[in-house]
Scaffold this motif. Sequence first.
Motif, PDB file in Angstrom:
ATOM      1  N   GLN A  64       0.806  -1.222   0.000  1.00 48.61           N
ATOM      2  CA  GLN A  64       0.000   0.000   0.000  1.00 48.61           C
ATOM      3  C   GLN A  64       0.837   1.269   0.000  1.00 48.61           C
ATOM      4  OE1 GLN A  64      -0.192  -2.456   2.226  1.00 48.61           O
ATOM      5  NE2 GLN A  64      -0.334  -1.708   4.349  1.00 48.61           N
ATOM      6  N   GLU A  65       2.141   1.140   0.266  1.00 49.63           N
ATOM      7  CA  GLU A  65       3.027   2.299   0.241  1.00 49.63           C
ATOM      8  C   GLU A  65       3.608   2.562  -1.143  1.00 49.63           C
ATOM      9  OE1 GLU A  65       5.892   2.546   3.489  1.00 49.63           O
ATOM     10  OE2 GLU A  65       4.832   0.917   4.500  1.00 49.63           O
ATOM     11  N   LEU A  66       3.362   1.667  -2.086  1.00 50.03           N
ATOM     12  CA  LEU A  66       3.895   1.823  -3.435  1.00 50.03           C
ATOM     13  C   LEU A  66       2.957   2.681  -4.282  1.00 50.03           C
ATOM     14  CD1 LEU A  66       4.951  -1.884  -4.077  1.00 50.03           C
ATOM     15  CD2 LEU A  66       6.480   0.053  -3.689  1.00 50.03           C
ATOM     16  N   ASP A  97       0.370   3.579  -7.153  1.00 53.14           N
ATOM     17  CA  ASP A  97      -0.718   2.722  -7.623  1.00 53.14           C
ATOM     18  C   ASP A  97      -0.358   1.924  -8.865  1.00 53.14           C
ATOM     19  OD1 ASP A  97      -2.293   3.583  -5.554  1.00 53.14           O
ATOM     20  OD2 ASP A  97      -3.331   5.125  -6.728  1.00 53.14           O
ATOM     21  N   VAL A  98       0.491   2.489  -9.712  1.00 48.71           N
ATOM     22  CA  VAL A  98       0.801   1.856 -10.993  1.00 48.71           C
ATOM     23  C   VAL A  98       1.883   0.777 -10.878  1.00 48.71           C
ATOM     24  CG1 VAL A  98       2.638   3.430 -11.729  1.00 48.71           C
ATOM     25  CG2 VAL A  98       1.080   2.426 -13.436  1.00 48.71           C
ATOM     26  N   ILE A  99       2.550   0.689  -9.731  1.00 42.11           N
ATOM     27  CA  ILE A  99       3.679  -0.232  -9.553  1.00 42.11           C
ATOM     28  C   ILE A  99       3.194  -1.607  -9.087  1.00 42.11           C
ATOM     29  CG2 ILE A  99       5.795  -0.693  -8.255  1.00 42.11           C
ATOM     30  CD1 ILE A  99       6.085   1.465 -10.361  1.00 42.11           C
ATOM     31  N   ARG A 100       3.752  -2.660  -9.691  1.00 41.46           N
ATOM     32  CA  ARG A 100       3.455  -4.031  -9.295  1.00 41.46           C
ATOM     33  C   ARG A 100       4.761  -4.737  -8.942  1.00 41.46           C
ATOM     34  NH1 ARG A 100      -0.521  -1.768  -9.384  1.00 41.46           N
ATOM     35  NH2 ARG A 100      -2.525  -2.267 -10.383  1.00 41.46           N
ATOM     36  N   THR A 101       4.693  -5.677  -8.010  1.00 40.51           N
ATOM     37  CA  THR A 101       5.864  -6.469  -7.627  1.00 40.51           C
ATOM     38  C   THR A 101       5.466  -7.933  -7.499  1.00 40.51           C
ATOM     39  OG1 THR A 101       5.563  -6.382  -5.217  1.00 40.51           O
ATOM     40  CG2 THR A 101       6.667  -4.501  -6.243  1.00 40.51           C
ATOM     41  N   ALA A 102       6.438  -8.814  -7.703  1.00 44.55           N
ATOM     42  CA  ALA A 102       6.227 -10.250  -7.501  1.00 44.55           C
ATOM     43  C   ALA A 102       7.537 -10.858  -7.032  1.00 44.55           C
ATOM     44  CB  ALA A 102       5.763 -10.918  -8.793  1.00 44.55           C
ATOM     45  N   ALA A 103       7.489 -11.580  -5.914  1.00 36.18           N
ATOM     46  CA  ALA A 103       8.689 -12.229  -5.388  1.00 36.18           C
ATOM     47  C   ALA A 103       9.141 -13.318  -6.357  1.00 36.18           C
ATOM     48  CB  ALA A 103       8.393 -12.830  -4.018  1.00 36.18           C
ATOM     49  N   VAL A 104      10.429 -13.289  -6.727  1.00 34.81           N
ATOM     50  CA  VAL A 104      10.922 -14.249  -7.719  1.00 34.81           C
ATOM     51  C   VAL A 104      12.247 -14.903  -7.323  1.00 34.81           C
ATOM     52  CG1 VAL A 104       9.738 -13.239  -9.703  1.00 34.81           C
ATOM     53  CG2 VAL A 104      11.991 -12.367  -9.046  1.00 34.81           C
TER      54      VAL A 104
END
Length: 309
Positions: free
Chosen positions: A149-151, A153-160
Amino acid sequence: MDLDAVRTFVAAADAGQFQEAAARLSITQQAVSKRVAALEKELAVRLFTRTPRGAQLTIDGQAFLPHARELLRVAERADASVRPGRRALRVDVVNRRIAPAVLLQDFYRVHPGVELDVITLAADFHGAVAAIEAGTIDATFHAVPVAAQELPDVIRTAAVIDEPHELLVGPRHPFADARAVTPAQLAGHRIWMPGLPSGTEWGDYYDQLAAAFGLTIDVIGPVFGNEALLAEIADSATLSTLVGARSWYMWPDRYDLRRVPIRDPSPIYPMSIIWRADNPHPALQKLRDFLDVRREVREAEIWLPAWAS
């Protein structure tokens, strides 16, 4: 400012020779000299000093170089903004020696037709996110030390990536012949990581690791590069350093350096791929799908920093 002149200046700075810069740009050496001279006249400073070995940047040239690179990046972003999907997929791997670079090379082996622009941003997590948000790059690999929620709105992340650590020691170190060590065993031994920057996600990671197991991580001293660090460790009976299990390091055989796994628990540096949700580049989804397939299951006995737990 003439972007052709700026581009020529950067090419000459990278090549160290006007002749080599001319070959890279497919122009004459005379044209390189004229463009650089015009830029020097506009800036009212000398950018290069001619030497028997080529062209060496002056102090003013060194100061101007990062800004020149940024000018070219801005121009590239402007061009790419009206040509979506036509440029190479631009991916920041942070450091060409570590796990993201290894994974990206594996991806290219599987998808050799994908055009890749592999770069290393000199930025921490927040700087990399800003570059993603601005469209400078398409994806980056970083630890994510903040809540979703601190990122933006347009940013996405995925643990890889879960990167286990290994202890790198010379042949005279007490752990040189160990099959594995525990974090508790490392207490009291000097772990040397000169130049480790504070205020970054990786600096915070090592601070937490040291506090959790009572480790001595020494960051004092000038940074002479990996080669100098490896030479010092090879010659020492007390120095060691921490490296990722999948990181690339090369050294002469005479160093006889040893990589010792750390277990019970295994310290893990978690990394995610970060991208813009509205990025239309066709190769980005291919990369994400590849990383999803390669995602590893975490071991039972691991240690994670507080922000990843």
